[in-house]
Design a protein around this motif. Sequence first.
Motif, short mmCIF file in Angstrom:
data_model
loop_
_atom_site.label_atom_id
_atom_site.label_comp_id
_atom_site.label_asym_id
_atom_site.label_seq_id
_atom_site.Cartn_x
_atom_site.Cartn_y
_atom_site.Cartn_z
N ALA A 1 0.87 -1.17 0.00
CA ALA A 1 0.00 0.00 0.00
C ALA A 1 0.91 1.23 0.00
CB ALA A 1 -0.92 0.00 1.22
N PRO A 2 1.28 1.73 -1.19
CA PRO A 2 2.28 2.80 -1.27
C PRO A 2 1.94 4.00 -0.39
CG PRO A 2 1.78 1.93 -3.44
CD PRO A 2 0.78 1.33 -2.52
N MET A 3 2.98 4.54 0.26
CA MET A 3 2.82 5.73 1.07
C MET A 3 2.67 6.95 0.17
SD MET A 3 2.90 4.25 3.94
CE MET A 3 2.74 5.70 4.98
N ARG A 4 1.95 7.95 0.68
CA ARG A 4 1.65 9.14 -0.11
C ARG A 4 2.67 10.25 0.19
NH1 ARG A 4 -2.15 13.38 0.82
NH2 ARG A 4 -2.78 12.33 2.75
N ILE A 5 3.22 10.86 -0.86
CA ILE A 5 4.13 12.00 -0.72
C ILE A 5 3.31 13.28 -0.64
CG2 ILE A 5 5.96 13.32 -1.85
CD1 ILE A 5 6.84 10.71 -3.18
N GLY A 6 3.63 14.17 0.29
CA GLY A 6 2.89 15.42 0.40
C GLY A 6 3.30 16.21 1.63
N GLY A 7 2.54 17.29 1.89
CA GLY A 7 2.82 18.14 3.05
C GLY A 7 3.74 19.29 2.69
N ALA A 8 3.82 20.25 3.59
CA ALA A 8 4.72 21.40 3.45
C ALA A 8 5.46 21.59 4.75
CB ALA A 8 3.93 22.66 3.09
N ALA A 9 6.79 21.67 4.68
CA ALA A 9 7.62 21.76 5.88
C ALA A 9 7.51 23.14 6.51
CB ALA A 9 9.07 21.46 5.54
N ILE B 1 7.75 15.71 13.30
CA ILE B 1 7.87 14.71 12.25
C ILE B 1 8.21 13.37 12.88
CG2 ILE B 1 8.51 16.30 10.39
CD1 ILE B 1 11.41 15.65 10.89
N THR B 2 7.87 12.30 12.15
CA THR B 2 8.11 10.94 12.62
C THR B 2 9.17 10.31 11.73
OG1 THR B 2 5.84 10.72 13.43
CG2 THR B 2 7.07 8.68 13.04
N LEU B 3 10.26 9.83 12.34
CA LEU B 3 11.37 9.24 11.61
C LEU B 3 11.38 7.73 11.81
CD1 LEU B 3 14.18 11.77 12.65
CD2 LEU B 3 12.53 11.96 10.78
N PRO C 1 12.14 7.37 5.92
CA PRO C 1 11.15 8.42 5.78
C PRO C 1 11.12 9.39 6.96
CG PRO C 1 10.07 6.44 6.56
CD PRO C 1 11.53 6.10 6.37
N ALA C 2 10.75 10.64 6.67
CA ALA C 2 10.35 11.62 7.67
C ALA C 2 8.88 11.93 7.39
CB ALA C 2 11.20 12.87 7.57
N PHE C 3 7.98 11.36 8.19
CA PHE C 3 6.55 11.47 7.93
C PHE C 3 5.96 12.66 8.69
CE2 PHE C 3 6.75 6.75 7.12
CZ PHE C 3 6.31 6.82 5.79
N LEU C 4 4.96 13.28 8.08
CA LEU C 4 4.13 14.28 8.73
C LEU C 4 2.79 13.63 8.98
CD1 LEU C 4 3.93 17.27 9.60
CD2 LEU C 4 3.07 17.78 7.31
N MET C 5 2.36 13.60 10.26
CA MET C 5 1.13 12.89 10.62
C MET C 5 0.14 13.87 11.22
SD MET C 5 3.08 9.62 12.36
CE MET C 5 1.59 8.65 12.60
N GLY C 6 -1.10 13.84 10.70
CA GLY C 6 -2.11 14.76 11.20
C GLY C 6 -3.48 14.40 10.68
N GLY C 7 -4.37 15.45 10.67
CA GLY C 7 -5.74 15.22 10.25
C GLY C 7 -5.86 14.79 8.81
N GLY C 8 -4.88 15.17 7.98
CA GLY C 8 -4.91 14.79 6.57
C GLY C 8 -4.32 13.43 6.32
N GLY C 9 -3.99 12.68 7.37
CA GLY C 9 -3.38 11.38 7.21
C GLY C 9 -1.87 11.48 7.27
N VAL D 1 1.70 11.54 5.52
CA VAL D 1 2.32 11.85 4.24
C VAL D 1 3.83 11.87 4.41
CG1 VAL D 1 0.37 13.12 3.27
CG2 VAL D 1 2.07 14.33 4.64
N LEU D 2 4.53 11.53 3.35
CA LEU D 2 5.99 11.52 3.35
C LEU D 2 6.50 12.91 3.01
CD1 LEU D 2 8.57 9.86 3.58
CD2 LEU D 2 8.34 9.27 1.16
#
Length: 547
Positions: free
Chosen positions: A108-116, A122-124, A175-183, A185-186
């Motif tokens: 289930a491929p991870m989704r790339i997105g978000g703005a730093a 972030i989750t490493l 990965p450095a993931f951003l986790m929040g209400g939008g799910g 994202v990488l």
Amino acid sequence: MAIRFFLLLTANLWAENITPTLINGTPVTPGTWKEVVRITSNGSGCTATIVGPRVIITAAHCATNGAIARFTYDGKSYQATIRRSPLYPGRDHDIAVGVVNEDIVGAAPMRIGGAAEVRQEITLLGYGCTRPPGNGGNDGVLRIGKSAIVGFSGFDMVSRSPGGAALCFGDSGGPAFLMGGGGTVLLGINSKGNIQDTNYNARLDRKESTDFLKTFSATICGINSECGGEPAGEPSCVLTANPSTARVNEGISLVLTAQNSVSGEIDGKTVNVPNGELRLATPSIGTFRAQAVVKSSSGKAASCFADYSVTGAPPLGPSCRLTAVPSVARVGESLSLELQASGAVDFATIDENQVSVPVGKLNVSRSVKGDYSAKGFVRGATGSASCFAEYRVEEGTEPPPIAEFSVIATSCGKNRFPESGVASACLGVVKTEDSWSEFRIPSVLLVKNQDDSFEALPVLAQQGSVPFPGAVQVSQDLVTYGSGFSRAPGSPVLDIKRSQLTRNAGTEEALKLEGRNTRGRLFLIESFSPFNVREHFPETKVSEGKR
């Protein structure tokens, strides 16, 4: 995975030695984060993330361009061909994708997105080591931890938090993931860190990253999208010669722009796609045609061409002009030596200090007045040349002359036992004129205490042992005035202190000094460094124990 060292200078940060390296992380729950995989290439291990049915993403430094990276998902082995960012390694855009040889079954491929943004959590994740300076872990266990963005440096976001996760060897490419209400994202790729508390994660929200990923999204099973069979569109390319006309031995660049392609070459030499470049020599006169060939992931090929001409006039030989600005300065003031290079020049120095080309600068200052000459040097493919500049340094901020009977330090050393209260001691001499023939105190011991107070102990007498033949060292006993009186019946008695000085028997250089200060505190000096009085007072001719 090779260790990389960088010196990074960033706003609101500091310079650090950086290495690609999860410390303070915890093992993930079995069966979770399955799309974060451990890859190996040429014996080195890194971390990667599945972002498409046939695409993984990792760090560019984890494998060379075109190398095979191997990994396992749900017990099945896969191979991926690595494609680095076209900016790497010329610029530290530490991102690469891997084109997998077949669909990754069940992924289930991870989704790339978000703005730093600064202060984002972030989750490493990574398969790396667990303890500074790079120990523990590397046991095939995936670990997870938190950090926070504190700033930005180049293509990277800088993350750090008290007790937070820190990258270690083997976490690179993770990965450095951003986790929040939008799910989830990488947001970034683990690139490097100081293996203690600070991380550098390559940003996927920068235009350079999105442009690179869009190219692959259109050609190889789509990042963050389902495979749609054949790639969208046929492979194509444009080849350009820059410049289109060059002189003999001047050289040109062949620049390739490719579409719907995963590999490319120019005149049989492999280059990056979608943007690649080949530097070409021009040793012969004539008109020439270069050919580029690009291929899609399905093996379809396309060609493109570029014509260029080489004329007979060779490039100009190297030359330079060196100027001092200003040409007259005062003692202690700074002036600029400016070099202007002409012709085919790729290396330049001013007074043996390398400077940039075609324009280079070197700032200098002098502590002694006089006339000076500076030398510039340039070098290129067709030879080398030198140039010179004259400048004058006039009186200005020279130190004042030394008064008669001044005590001058000649060599100093640090106390081996500073806990006694003595910080350091110096051997010194007293400056006099030759007319003072009856002067009796030629030398002095200077002592600096830990409380920053200073003491001067005049040498009243000295006695040296006679060195035996072949002796390397010789000792001297010194009697110094201790700056006080001792208690005695009837009349005061001057307080004295004894010290022992060891010299080199041949050069008379001071090697060791042991004694006590006026307060009776022990000092032991085991090495001396010269106090160069002549650098500032060339007219003063003194030596230890002599006028």
